[in-house]
Design an enzyme around this catalytic site. Sequence first.
Site, PDB file in Angstrom:
ATOM      1  N   ASP A  63     -12.879   1.208   4.140  1.00 48.94           N
ATOM      2  CA  ASP A  63     -11.957   1.984   4.984  1.00 48.94           C
ATOM      3  C   ASP A  63     -12.380   1.933   6.455  1.00 48.94           C
ATOM      4  OD1 ASP A  63      -9.565   3.306   5.138  1.00 48.94           O
ATOM      5  OD2 ASP A  63     -10.233   5.135   4.158  1.00 48.94           O
TER       6      ASP A  63
ATOM      7  N   LYS B   9       0.845  -1.203   0.000  1.00 48.45           N
ATOM      8  CA  LYS B   9       0.000   0.000   0.000  1.00 48.45           C
ATOM      9  C   LYS B   9       0.875   1.246   0.000  1.00 48.45           C
ATOM     10  CE  LYS B   9      -3.669   2.679   1.383  1.00 48.45           C
ATOM     11  NZ  LYS B   9      -4.232   2.649   2.720  1.00 48.45           N
TER      12      LYS B   9
HETATM   13 ZN   LIG Z   1      -7.666   3.353   4.324  1.00 48.41          ZN
END
Ligand SMILES: [Zn+2]
Length: 454
Positions: A351, A219
């Site tokens: 998220d 990420k």
């Molecule tokens: Zn995130």
Amino acid sequence: MRGNPFTTDGMDPAFALPLRRAVDHTEEPKKSAFCVTADLLIPGKGDPIKDGCIVISGTKITAVGTATSLAQEFSHLPKYHVKTVMPGLWDCHVHLLGLQKVAGPAFVESQQNMALSGARCARDVMLLLDAGFTSVREMAGYGLQIERAIQEGTLVGPKIYSANCIISPTGGHADIHDLPKPWYDDACAHGMPMATADGIPECLKAVRMQLRAGANVIKICGSGGVGSERDNPVDQQFSDEEIKAMVDEAARAQRIIGAHCHGKAGIMASLRAGVKTIEHGSYMDDEAADLMKEKGAVLVVTRLIVENGLVLGREMLSDIGYAKLLKVATAQWEALKIAIAKGVTCAIGTDSCGSIPGSEIVKQGLNGKELYYHVKAGMTPLQAIEAATANGPLTLGPQAPLAGQLKEGYDADFIGLDANPLEEIRVLAGPGHVTHVWRQGKCYKSPGHPVSIL
Ligand SMILES: [Zn+2]
């Protein structure tokens, strides 16, 4: 349960009291093969089947069809019936951090008390499984450690594919701007799942550090963020060269990169460099959506955190963060509509990162709300389910398991519902209509038997 004084295994007979076990989750797994029939079978990809049936052997699905077509061949197997059967859900962007505040010193405080964070995450993974999520892609957090606890049998939860640390340039989205840099570096050195890197050598090392930890996906920050104080979501972060170096390094280890990108510049640079998933995608326009399709990239919009932020406002965000959110929220809604209209491949991600018992918003287990927002933005319920099931593994590149579909040879990760999500997608928005959860062929939830580690 080893060590329970009320069972006889290996214990002094004086303690072998006859006592009924409260929840016997071992009953079903002992049967290595069984069938599940359903009024409606939603395979994840392709057309639903009325009066469907799946056959499970061990951890795999071995046959899928109508109940009639499979009835004779598998008549000897135990059968369970549910109203709707479909693949277990995937949330392709969560954080297992045990957070009660998403930013500032309170965030760092929680990350320096990792037993506390771990205890909160232990509850979070049970909430996820209870809500029908059998897999999550964890885009920075303690996922690798929590997954180890699940694998060894300490916890029950979804399969976790984790990025470990988020990699940011100095001053970027995952640097914590209001902390002195040495404090930030110290927290990272003591396990806070974040890293800063500048220039190609540091970027390579940062990727290699995640590989060393066992990350399933990498990420990076392709643009500024909302929760970070002193950057702008519109601006690109990491240079084209840095992104390319990290993509290539990840590819050598058969990993793909997912890039946090709000602004268009970061989206375009990431796609050109070979990033395979765009997280958030808030300022995606027609041109960016076309490039997504050309590159075969997957969009993970994470609308739920934005909607939650709009509801909670300054309870969740600083004044600066809330001002940024208002702009991003409007742009992102248009971006999602463009992506859906153009047929960009989407996977469901939320998220979700909060862990507040008693909260009706900041918790895991409501992740299925994301499907509702995708339907509201233009998907059919069947498309939203495909985004939340069959498309999940697409966000892992070469690390993808055979999962996310009711299909022969695929992992036996599937759920039963007491309602039809094609008529009302909101039945997936929480655990209430999820009557059954099987993961790897093992039943973790059924009526009267809640998800439990005991
Ligand atoms: Zn995130």
